[in-house]
Design a protein around this motif. Structure first.
Motif, mmCIF file in Angstrom:
data_model
loop_
_atom_site.group_PDB
_atom_site.id
_atom_site.type_symbol
_atom_site.label_atom_id
_atom_site.label_comp_id
_atom_site.label_asym_id
_atom_site.label_seq_id
_atom_site.Cartn_x
_atom_site.Cartn_y
_atom_site.Cartn_z
ATOM 1 N N LEU A 256 0.858 -1.186 0.000
ATOM 2 C CA LEU A 256 0.000 0.000 0.000
ATOM 3 C C LEU A 256 0.894 1.236 0.000
ATOM 4 O O LEU A 256 1.748 1.407 0.890
ATOM 5 C CB LEU A 256 -0.918 -0.002 1.222
ATOM 6 N N LEU A 257 0.726 2.082 -1.002
ATOM 7 C CA LEU A 257 1.574 3.261 -1.137
ATOM 8 C C LEU A 257 1.127 4.340 -0.151
ATOM 9 O O LEU A 257 -0.069 4.489 0.125
ATOM 10 C CB LEU A 257 1.515 3.786 -2.569
ATOM 11 N N PRO A 258 2.069 5.143 0.361
ATOM 12 C CA PRO A 258 1.712 6.173 1.339
ATOM 13 C C PRO A 258 0.989 7.369 0.731
ATOM 14 O O PRO A 258 0.372 8.155 1.441
ATOM 15 C CB PRO A 258 3.073 6.587 1.914
ATOM 16 N N GLN A 259 1.080 7.516 -0.576
ATOM 17 C CA GLN A 259 0.457 8.637 -1.277
ATOM 18 C C GLN A 259 0.345 8.280 -2.758
ATOM 19 O O GLN A 259 0.961 7.320 -3.213
ATOM 20 C CB GLN A 259 1.290 9.908 -1.102
ATOM 21 N N PRO A 260 -0.447 9.041 -3.522
ATOM 22 C CA PRO A 260 -0.535 8.746 -4.955
ATOM 23 C C PRO A 260 0.823 8.893 -5.634
ATOM 24 O O PRO A 260 1.582 9.803 -5.314
ATOM 25 C CB PRO A 260 -1.525 9.804 -5.470
ATOM 26 N N PRO A 261 1.146 8.018 -6.573
ATOM 27 C CA PRO A 261 2.411 8.159 -7.308
ATOM 28 C C PRO A 261 2.467 9.487 -8.058
ATOM 29 O O PRO A 261 1.457 9.984 -8.542
ATOM 30 C CB PRO A 261 2.392 6.971 -8.278
ATOM 31 N N GLY A 262 3.674 10.023 -8.160
ATOM 32 C CA GLY A 262 3.834 11.321 -8.819
ATOM 33 C C GLY A 262 3.442 11.311 -10.281
ATOM 34 O O GLY A 262 2.927 12.305 -10.799
ATOM 35 N N PHE A 263 3.679 10.188 -10.977
ATOM 36 C CA PHE A 263 3.365 10.165 -12.410
ATOM 37 C C PHE A 263 1.871 10.314 -12.652
ATOM 38 O O PHE A 263 1.460 10.801 -13.710
ATOM 39 C CB PHE A 263 3.923 8.901 -13.077
ATOM 40 N N LEU A 264 1.055 9.921 -11.677
ATOM 41 C CA LEU A 264 -0.390 10.095 -11.826
ATOM 42 C C LEU A 264 -0.821 11.516 -11.503
ATOM 43 O O LEU A 264 -1.881 11.964 -11.959
ATOM 44 C CB LEU A 264 -1.130 9.109 -10.924
ATOM 45 N N LYS A 265 -0.021 12.212 -10.716
ATOM 46 C CA LYS A 265 -0.299 13.630 -10.472
ATOM 47 C C LYS A 265 0.046 14.459 -11.707
ATOM 48 O O LYS A 265 -0.647 15.427 -12.043
ATOM 49 C CB LYS A 265 0.484 14.127 -9.261
ATOM 50 N N LEU A 266 1.130 14.081 -12.378
ATOM 51 C CA LEU A 266 1.538 14.798 -13.591
ATOM 52 C C LEU A 266 0.595 14.521 -14.751
ATOM 53 O O LEU A 266 0.303 15.415 -15.553
ATOM 54 C CB LEU A 266 2.964 14.398 -13.977
ATOM 55 N N ASN A 267 0.136 13.286 -14.867
ATOM 56 C CA ASN A 267 -0.754 12.890 -15.962
ATOM 57 C C ASN A 267 -1.962 12.152 -15.398
ATOM 58 O O ASN A 267 -2.095 10.932 -15.571
ATOM 59 C CB ASN A 267 -0.004 12.004 -16.960
ATOM 60 N N PRO A 268 -2.856 12.871 -14.726
ATOM 61 C CA PRO A 268 -4.027 12.196 -14.147
ATOM 62 C C PRO A 268 -4.961 11.683 -15.226
ATOM 63 O O PRO A 268 -5.040 12.241 -16.331
ATOM 64 C CB PRO A 268 -4.687 13.305 -13.322
ATOM 65 N N ILE A 269 -5.669 10.595 -14.924
ATOM 66 C CA ILE A 269 -6.640 10.050 -15.858
ATOM 67 C C ILE A 269 -7.991 10.708 -15.585
ATOM 68 O O ILE A 269 -8.496 10.627 -14.463
ATOM 69 C CB ILE A 269 -6.752 8.523 -15.722
ATOM 70 N N PRO A 270 -8.584 11.378 -16.562
ATOM 71 C CA PRO A 270 -9.845 12.082 -16.322
ATOM 72 C C PRO A 270 -10.986 11.148 -15.950
ATOM 73 O O PRO A 270 -10.929 9.938 -16.168
ATOM 74 C CB PRO A 270 -10.117 12.777 -17.674
ATOM 75 N N ASP A 271 -12.047 11.732 -15.402
ATOM 76 C CA ASP A 271 -13.268 10.995 -15.102
ATOM 77 C C ASP A 271 -13.938 10.616 -16.420
ATOM 78 O O ASP A 271 -14.343 11.479 -17.183
ATOM 79 C CB ASP A 271 -14.195 11.873 -14.273
ATOM 80 N N PRO A 272 -14.056 9.325 -16.726
ATOM 81 C CA PRO A 272 -14.636 8.938 -18.024
ATOM 82 C C PRO A 272 -16.089 9.337 -18.187
ATOM 83 O O PRO A 272 -16.559 9.489 -19.326
ATOM 84 C CB PRO A 272 -14.474 7.402 -18.046
ATOM 85 N N THR A 273 -16.825 9.532 -17.101
ATOM 86 C CA THR A 273 -18.238 9.917 -17.228
ATOM 87 C C THR A 273 -18.382 11.370 -17.689
ATOM 88 O O THR A 273 -19.474 11.775 -18.101
ATOM 89 C CB THR A 273 -18.977 9.746 -15.894
ATOM 90 N N GLU A 274 -17.294 12.128 -17.621
ATOM 91 C CA GLU A 274 -17.322 13.531 -18.028
ATOM 92 C C GLU A 274 -16.550 13.776 -19.310
ATOM 93 O O GLU A 274 -16.313 14.918 -19.691
ATOM 94 C CB GLU A 274 -16.763 14.411 -16.911
ATOM 95 N N LEU A 275 -16.175 12.692 -19.996
ATOM 96 C CA LEU A 275 -15.292 12.816 -21.158
ATOM 97 C C LEU A 275 -15.912 12.037 -22.332
ATOM 98 O O LEU A 275 -15.450 10.959 -22.659
ATOM 99 C CB LEU A 275 -13.908 12.246 -20.813
ATOM 100 N N CYS A 276 -16.937 12.614 -22.914
ATOM 101 C CA CYS A 276 -17.641 11.908 -23.983
ATOM 102 C C CYS A 276 -17.714 12.696 -25.283
ATOM 103 O O CYS A 276 -18.345 12.272 -26.237
ATOM 104 C CB CYS A 276 -19.058 11.544 -23.541
ATOM 105 N N ASP A 277 -17.069 13.839 -25.330
ATOM 106 C CA ASP A 277 -17.113 14.672 -26.532
ATOM 107 C C ASP A 277 -15.718 14.781 -27.130
ATOM 108 O O ASP A 277 -14.725 14.824 -26.425
ATOM 109 C CB ASP A 277 -17.631 16.077 -26.214
ATOM 110 N N ALA A 278 -15.670 14.810 -28.466
ATOM 111 C CA ALA A 278 -14.392 14.988 -29.156
ATOM 112 C C ALA A 278 -14.597 15.871 -30.375
ATOM 113 O O ALA A 278 -15.684 15.913 -30.942
ATOM 114 C CB ALA A 278 -13.831 13.643 -29.591
#
Length: 278
Positions: A256-278
């Motif tokens: 269990l990591l003590p905090q979120p990994p830094g690479f996910l802070k730099l490149n977070p994955i958006p909420d897919p329910t809010e990402l439906c337009d292109a």
């Protein structure tokens, strides 16, 4: 092997093949967003096709996202899976609730089922009539998922297999990423492999990793809301709750990591329910 056994095995393979082909004609969902080049392949239909917004996806499809490409999949039960760039994601077996039951390509893995490797066959077992199934496999890369009706009403019928762990859910918003070079060199990840490293920051530790110890090829699972249970190759389970991140190494070690990994802070994955337009 006697003639009767050979005939029985041939018939079983034929029935399984027909079931997979039939499942591949009923859409499991559709592409809600694609930001670059993506494609889907399907062994049952020998199909290879480019994906665009609005295209259907099917049980048995392997969806591949190219560089700089996000693919957001919306399934018929209302769930979403947002695939990161350079990812291969298989819709291993999918059936919406209340669809007619049919033999599926895989059996439902139990909470302690060892992860299946890429391309490994699993015995076919039909789902109970009226119940949905959502079995997926992460072959490369990563994703963020928000579960729908299947995950909320029947968590036992929702599973994600990866090369080193199997993920079960409890109605949730979560992510999973196979650890690549950026992940393996992340300070939070490195610190988790070095007991006694101060303040959980590997940059403060002038210590090399022990020979052969690396997060490369492991998997990071994080939870935004809800809970997941991650079983390693030996069947050991760890529950991951909101705001927690679990690293599972290729040897089965779970941290269990003590905090979120830094690479996910730099490149977070958006909420897919809010990402439906292109």
């Amino acid at each position: 092997m006697g003639p009767s056994l050979r005939r029985a095995m041939t018939l079983a393979l034929l029935v399984a093949g027909l079931a997979r082909a039939e499942a591949a004609t009923v859409p499991a969902g559709e592409v809600a967003l694609v930001t670059g080049q993506a494609q889907a392949s399907n062994q049952a239909t020998l199909d290879l096709r480019a994906l665009e917004k609005g295209d259907p996806v099917y049980s048995g499809d392997i969806v591949s996202a190219g560089p700089n490409t996000y693919v957001n999949l919306k399934f018929t039960d209302g769930s979403f899976v947002l695939i990161r760039p350079n990812t291969r994601f298989e819709i291993e077996a999918y059936r919406a609730p209340d669809e007619p039951a049919a033999a599926t390509a895989v059996d439902a893995p139990s909470a302690t089922t060892a992860p299946a490797s890429d391309g490994e066959a699993i015995a076919a077992t039909p789902a109970p009539a009226g119940r949905g199934q959502a079995f997926f496999r992460l072959l490369k890369g990563g994703f963020r998922a928000v579960t729908g009706l299947i995950g909320r009403s029947d968590p036992a019928e929702y599973r994600i297999s990866t090369p080193v762990a199997t993920i079960g859910i409890r109605g949730t918003d979560y992510l999973a990423i196979i650890c690549d070079a950026a992940c393996a060199s992340d300070p939070v990840i490195l610190a988790s492999l070095l007991p006694g490293c101060p303040e959980n920051t590997a940059a403060l530790c002038d210590m090399p990793l022990p020979e052969g110890l690396s997060a490369l090829g492991g998997i990071v699972v994080g939870v935004i809301s809800g809970r997941v249970v991650t079983a390693n190759i030996d069947g050991r389970e760890v529950e991951v709750g909101p705001g927690q991140f679990l690293l599972t190494l290729t040897d089965g070690t779970q941290i269990l990591l003590p905090q979120p990994p830094g690479f996910l802070k730099l490149n977070p994955i958006p909420d897919p329910t809010e990402l439906c337009d292109a």
